[in-house]
Design a protein around this motif. Structure first.
Motif, PDB file in Angstrom:
ATOM      1  N   MET A  30       0.880  -1.221  -0.045  1.00  0.00           N
ATOM      2  CA  MET A  30       0.066   0.064   0.014  1.00  0.00           C
ATOM      3  C   MET A  30       0.836   1.203   0.136  1.00  0.00           C
ATOM      4  N   PHE A  31       2.001   1.162   0.657  1.00  0.00           N
ATOM      5  CA  PHE A  31       2.855   2.286   0.593  1.00  0.00           C
ATOM      6  C   PHE A  31       3.387   2.523  -0.666  1.00  0.00           C
ATOM      7  N   VAL A  32       3.825   1.391  -1.279  1.00  0.00           N
ATOM      8  CA  VAL A  32       4.165   1.685  -2.727  1.00  0.00           C
ATOM      9  C   VAL A  32       3.274   2.153  -3.640  1.00  0.00           C
ATOM     10  N   GLU A  33       2.077   1.731  -3.588  1.00  0.00           N
ATOM     11  CA  GLU A  33       0.979   2.316  -4.326  1.00  0.00           C
ATOM     12  C   GLU A  33       0.736   3.873  -4.118  1.00  0.00           C
ATOM     13  N   GLY A  34       0.899   4.111  -2.764  1.00  0.00           N
ATOM     14  CA  GLY A  34       0.828   5.646  -2.515  1.00  0.00           C
ATOM     15  C   GLY A  34       1.739   6.533  -2.986  1.00  0.00           C
ATOM     16  N   VAL A  35       2.974   5.883  -3.218  1.00  0.00           N
ATOM     17  CA  VAL A  35       4.321   6.754  -3.755  1.00  0.00           C
ATOM     18  C   VAL A  35       3.967   6.863  -5.358  1.00  0.00           C
ATOM     19  N   LEU A  36       3.466   5.514  -5.757  1.00  0.00           N
ATOM     20  CA  LEU A  36       3.129   5.757  -7.418  1.00  0.00           C
ATOM     21  C   LEU A  36       1.778   6.521  -7.680  1.00  0.00           C
ATOM     22  N   TRP A  37       0.948   6.695  -6.730  1.00  0.00           N
ATOM     23  CA  TRP A  37      -0.094   7.607  -6.881  1.00  0.00           C
ATOM     24  C   TRP A  37       0.380   8.958  -6.988  1.00  0.00           C
ATOM     25  N   ILE A  38       1.430   9.238  -6.149  1.00  0.00           N
ATOM     26  CA  ILE A  38       2.131  10.619  -6.070  1.00  0.00           C
ATOM     27  C   ILE A  38       2.643  11.000  -7.544  1.00  0.00           C
ATOM     28  N   VAL A  39       3.447  10.058  -7.790  1.00  0.00           N
ATOM     29  CA  VAL A  39       4.222  10.250  -9.262  1.00  0.00           C
ATOM     30  C   VAL A  39       3.273  10.150 -10.437  1.00  0.00           C
ATOM     31  N   ARG A  40       2.252   9.494 -10.528  1.00  0.00           N
ATOM     32  CA  ARG A  40       1.236   9.466 -11.540  1.00  0.00           C
ATOM     33  C   ARG A  40       0.656  10.791 -11.503  1.00  0.00           C
ATOM     34  N   THR A  41       0.150  11.401 -10.445  1.00  0.00           N
ATOM     35  CA  THR A  41      -0.742  12.428 -10.387  1.00  0.00           C
ATOM     36  C   THR A  41      -0.192  13.701 -10.356  1.00  0.00           C
ATOM     37  N   GLY A  42       1.196  13.744  -9.841  1.00  0.00           N
ATOM     38  CA  GLY A  42       1.859  15.142  -9.748  1.00  0.00           C
ATOM     39  C   GLY A  42       1.302  15.724  -8.699  1.00  0.00           C
ATOM     40  N   CYS A  43       0.577  15.434  -7.663  1.00  0.00           N
ATOM     41  CA  CYS A  43      -0.117  16.094  -6.787  1.00  0.00           C
ATOM     42  C   CYS A  43       1.050  16.213  -5.656  1.00  0.00           C
ATOM     43  N   PRO A  44       0.747  17.587  -4.673  1.00  0.00           N
ATOM     44  CA  PRO A  44       1.767  17.499  -3.473  1.00  0.00           C
ATOM     45  C   PRO A  44       1.509  16.372  -2.590  1.00  0.00           C
ATOM     46  N   TRP A  45       2.361  15.969  -1.836  1.00  0.00           N
ATOM     47  CA  TRP A  45       2.121  14.902  -0.493  1.00  0.00           C
ATOM     48  C   TRP A  45       1.006  15.066   0.022  1.00  0.00           C
ATOM     49  N   ARG A  46       0.546  16.295   0.605  1.00  0.00           N
ATOM     50  CA  ARG A  46      -0.552  16.598   1.407  1.00  0.00           C
ATOM     51  C   ARG A  46      -1.758  16.279   0.759  1.00  0.00           C
ATOM     52  N   ASP A  47      -1.847  16.050  -0.639  1.00  0.00           N
ATOM     53  CA  ASP A  47      -3.073  15.695  -1.246  1.00  0.00           C
ATOM     54  C   ASP A  47      -3.383  14.251  -1.474  1.00  0.00           C
ATOM     55  N   VAL A  58       3.819   8.853   5.073  1.00  0.00           N
ATOM     56  CA  VAL A  58       4.467   8.138   3.783  1.00  0.00           C
ATOM     57  C   VAL A  58       5.381   9.049   3.167  1.00  0.00           C
ATOM     58  N   PHE A  59       5.369  10.319   3.233  1.00  0.00           N
ATOM     59  CA  PHE A  59       6.454  11.084   2.948  1.00  0.00           C
ATOM     60  C   PHE A  59       7.907  10.749   3.470  1.00  0.00           C
ATOM     61  N   ARG A  60       7.601  10.584   4.852  1.00  0.00           N
ATOM     62  CA  ARG A  60       9.020  10.374   5.666  1.00  0.00           C
ATOM     63  C   ARG A  60       9.655   9.131   5.174  1.00  0.00           C
ATOM     64  N   ARG A  61       8.852   8.028   5.184  1.00  0.00           N
ATOM     65  CA  ARG A  61       9.418   6.770   4.587  1.00  0.00           C
ATOM     66  C   ARG A  61       9.967   6.713   3.104  1.00  0.00           C
ATOM     67  N   PHE A  62       9.126   7.436   2.375  1.00  0.00           N
ATOM     68  CA  PHE A  62       9.571   7.788   1.074  1.00  0.00           C
ATOM     69  C   PHE A  62      10.821   8.211   1.128  1.00  0.00           C
ATOM     70  N   SER A  63      11.361   9.321   1.821  1.00  0.00           N
ATOM     71  CA  SER A  63      12.547   9.886   1.782  1.00  0.00           C
ATOM     72  C   SER A  63      13.641   9.072   2.243  1.00  0.00           C
ATOM     73  N   ARG A  64      13.127   8.089   3.600  1.00  0.00           N
ATOM     74  CA  ARG A  64      14.124   7.173   3.945  1.00  0.00           C
ATOM     75  C   ARG A  64      14.655   6.203   2.829  1.00  0.00           C
ATOM     76  N   TRP A  65      13.540   5.673   2.331  1.00  0.00           N
ATOM     77  CA  TRP A  65      14.052   4.649   1.111  1.00  0.00           C
ATOM     78  C   TRP A  65      14.973   5.343   0.214  1.00  0.00           C
ATOM     79  N   SER A  66      14.747   6.478  -0.211  1.00  0.00           N
ATOM     80  CA  SER A  66      15.444   7.274  -1.140  1.00  0.00           C
ATOM     81  C   SER A  66      16.983   7.553  -0.746  1.00  0.00           C
TER      82      SER A  66
END
Length: 78
Positions: A30-47, A58-66
């Motif tokens: 679900m976390f990966v799906e959320g990141v893909l949603w952000i990438v596909r839509t181009g929306c800000p993390w807050r949305d 989700v953003f903090r976890r994305f940053s740690r993975w990066s």
């Protein structure tokens, strides 16, 4: 959105799996799906829709993975 075949290819590359020491991600797919949603839509993390979890978590976890290079390993495998 993420196919089962795609998930099976990337699942061994992620961190926070139940078979690893340390903290475990609640729902890695679900976390990966959320990141893909952000990438596909181009929306800000807050949305990010709440179905994916708290946007800031989700953003903090994305940053740690990066920082740890997890995304590069996934990109190379895919």
């Amino acid at each position: 959105v993420l196919s089962d075949a795609g998930w099976e290819r990337m699942a061994p590359l992620i961190i926070g799996r139940p078979d690893q020491k340390g903290s475990t991600g609640r729902d890695n797919r679900m976390f990966v799906e959320g990141v893909l949603w952000i990438v596909r839509t181009g929306c800000p993390w807050r949305d990010l829709p709440e179905v994916f979890g708290d946007w800031n978590s989700v953003f903090r976890r994305f940053s740690r993975w990066s920082i740890k290079g997890v995304w590069w390993r996934i990109f190379e495998a895919m």
